[in-house]
Write an enzyme that holds these catalytic residues in place. Structure first.
Site, PDB file in Angstrom:
ATOM      1  N   TYR A  74       0.857  -1.190   0.000  1.00 52.01           N
ATOM      2  CA  TYR A  74       0.000   0.000   0.000  1.00 52.01           C
ATOM      3  C   TYR A  74       0.891   1.237   0.000  1.00 52.01           C
ATOM      4  CZ  TYR A  74      -3.529   3.171   2.125  1.00 52.01           C
ATOM      5  OH  TYR A  74      -4.399   4.201   2.418  1.00 52.01           O
TER       6      TYR A  74
ATOM      7  N   THR B 134       2.004   7.030   1.810  1.00 53.60           N
ATOM      8  CA  THR B 134       2.947   7.996   2.389  1.00 53.60           C
ATOM      9  C   THR B 134       4.031   8.399   1.389  1.00 53.60           C
ATOM     10  OG1 THR B 134       2.613   6.915   4.509  1.00 53.60           O
ATOM     11  CG2 THR B 134       4.524   8.357   4.337  1.00 53.60           C
TER      12      THR B 134
ATOM     13  N   GLY C 258       3.324  12.823   5.021  1.00 51.81           N
ATOM     14  CA  GLY C 258       3.136  11.726   5.980  1.00 51.81           C
ATOM     15  C   GLY C 258       1.757  11.853   6.612  1.00 51.81           C
TER      16      GLY C 258
ATOM     17  N   ARG D 168       9.233 -17.709  39.059  1.00 53.81           N
ATOM     18  CA  ARG D 168      10.467 -17.073  39.540  1.00 53.81           C
ATOM     19  C   ARG D 168      10.300 -16.662  41.009  1.00 53.81           C
ATOM     20  NH1 ARG D 168      15.870 -15.817  38.704  1.00 53.81           N
ATOM     21  NH2 ARG D 168      16.336 -13.687  39.360  1.00 53.81           N
TER      22      ARG D 168
ATOM     23  N   GLN E 234       2.342  -8.214  46.398  1.00 50.98           N
ATOM     24  CA  GLN E 234       1.082  -7.577  45.998  1.00 50.98           C
ATOM     25  C   GLN E 234       1.308  -6.465  44.963  1.00 50.98           C
ATOM     26  OE1 GLN E 234      -1.542  -5.436  48.812  1.00 50.98           O
ATOM     27  NE2 GLN E 234      -3.086  -6.943  48.235  1.00 50.98           N
TER      28      GLN E 234
ATOM     29  N   GLU F  22      -0.328   3.719  10.039  1.00 48.85           N
ATOM     30  CA  GLU F  22      -1.781   3.722   9.749  1.00 48.85           C
ATOM     31  C   GLU F  22      -2.396   5.000  10.318  1.00 48.85           C
ATOM     32  OE1 GLU F  22      -3.392   0.889   8.295  1.00 48.85           O
ATOM     33  OE2 GLU F  22      -1.766  -0.570   8.408  1.00 48.85           O
TER      34      GLU F  22
END
Ligand SMILES: Cc1cc2nc3c(=O)[nH]c(=O)nc-3n(C[C@H](O)[C@H](O)[C@H](O)COP(=O)(O)OP(=O)(O)OC[C@H]3O[C@@H](n4cnc5c(N)ncnc54)[C@H](O)[C@@H]3O)c2cc1C
Length: 385
Positions: free
Chosen positions: A121, A124, A129, A262, A273, A358
């Protein structure tokens, strides 16, 4: 409202999960290390239907909804982000050619769906841009054909792709889209860009010097090109968001396992926690991003008037959350997250670009803000007084 998967959705997702598990994941690190474009695997993906997911069935595609397609891309991206991201761009190109191309382009769409041919595609340009509409690649009509001249930047798959969708400006200052053969005379490619991630697919500039294209290779009518390019990108944004979600889910899964295995200070990391809360936030934000993505995909399927704004919201949010979750997972791996023996640093490198292409996430905010400030926003409103 039903949030469950139906039998067909579950089957497609399972097929994608198996492909990710058995074909993509075992090779992803090597493709990344050696910068290998896995053409063979892409044709296998084509045979599985992954290269024409939302292309209409009368063009050989699977004809899935956008919602079903993003769920499929999520599962594939868990195996290899970079290769799946290329598949999403290929899907966008295939859908554009099948949806907007005439009879002369039908066989090309069929080849793209099957994976016999690959697509790219080209929107750009070096000087266009984010402001894509300022593009200057020219399309001049000579003897009934079109001559393309100019250059495109950052084309994913360029040099490998057999067919390019090229967005160009014609003599009447209209933007149109053309389907161009990858080896056409007058077409040349720049060097393979050295990138931070997305190593399993090449990115190159493309130069057009009077490249002759038959008029039958124009998508739709003159002047339709920018609309088609943006329609393609609505879906493209969903797809890339899905790549972020799938990768982040895999990163979270690995971080969860690592925290349980681990031990430090005499107990598994999962007992702290502070780290439990980190896992909880990662899972919560990922679920929120996934739901927004699915809502946006549903809106695009239903042709809701605010679908494009939701595609932009989902792209911005899911690619930001996806990157943050990959970063947090890397942190939970400690030093092991930073070395290549583990995939966390690859996930981090591969998802970073999703915030840029995109349409950058700043441009996604421009689109969403325009929607929020428009008269169409918030039809359901209570009036004070
Ligand atoms: C690996 C990779 C693959 C790509 N693949 C493709 C492809 O296949 N096909 C294709 O056509 N393109 C492709 N692109 C290009 C990509 O879409 C562009 O890089 C992107 O749209 C940004 O354009 P730019 O790089 O010129 O940045 P610029 O537009 O120069 O932007 C620079 C910065 O300014 C910000 N900015 C610009 N305008 C505004 C504004 N109005 N408000 C606020 N902030 C703004 C941007 O968000 C960005 O942070 C690819 C890029 C990469 C890196």
């Amino acid at each position: 409202m039903d949030f469950g998967l139906n039998a067909e959705q579950a089957a497609i997702q399972e097929a994608a999960r198996q492909f990710a598990q058995s074909v993509l994941m075992p090779n992803a690190a090597q493709w990344d290390e050696n910068e290998t474009f896995p053409r063979e695997v892409l044709s296998q993906a084509g045979q599985m239907g992954f290269l024409g997911l939302y292309t209409p069935q009368d063009h050989g595609g699977i004809g899935l909804s956008r919602l079903d397609s993003v769920m499929t891309f999520e599962a594939l991206a868990m195996g290899c982000t970079s290769t799946t991201a290329y598949m999403t761009i290929h899907n966008m190109v295939t859908w554009m050619i099948a949806s907007f191309g005439g009879e002369a382009l039908r066989s090309i769409a069929t080849e793209l769906v099957s994976g016999k041919a690959l697509g790219a595609y080209c929107l750009t340009e070096p000087e266009a841009g984010s402001d894509a509409a300022s593009l200057v690649t020219s399309a001049t009509v000579v003897d009934g054909d079109v001559l393309l001249s100019g250059s495109k930047a950052f084309t994913s798959g360029a040099g490998e792709a057999d067919w390019l969708v090229v967005i160009a400006r014609d003599e009447d200052d209209r933007i149109s889209a053309y389907v161009v053969e990858g080896k056409a005379q007058g077409l040349s490619y720049g060097r393979k860009e050295a990138k931070m991630g997305w190593h399993s697919q090449p990115t190159r500039s493309v130069t057009f010097e009077q490249v002759r294209v038959p008029m039958s290779h124009r998508l739709g009518q003159g002047g339709d090109g920018f609309r088609f390019a943006m329609q393609g990108l609505d879906g493209g944004r969903l797809n890339i968001a899905a790549c972020s979600i799938g990768t982040a889910q895999q990163a979270l899964n690995l971080a969860r396992d690592h925290c349980q295995q681990r031990a430090q200070f005499g107990q598994p990391l999962a007992q702290f926690q502070g780290l439990q809360f980190k896992l909880a936030d990662m899972a919560t934000e990922l679920a929120a991003a996934r739901q927004l993505l699915h809502l946006a995909a549903w809106k695009l399927d239903e042709k809701e008037p605010d679908a494009s704004a939701h595609c932009a919201m989902a792209k911005r949010f899911a690619t930001d959350v996806g990157f943050q979750v990959c970063d947090a997972a890397l942190q939970l791996f400690g030093g092991y997250g930073y070395i290549r023996e583990y995939p966390l640093e690859r996930y981090f490198r591969d998802t970073r670009v999703h915030q840029i292409l995109e349409g950058t996430n700043e441009i996604m905010r421009v689109i969403v803000a325009r929607h929020v400030l428009s008269e169409h926003y918030n039809a359901m409103r209570l009036t004070e007084g």
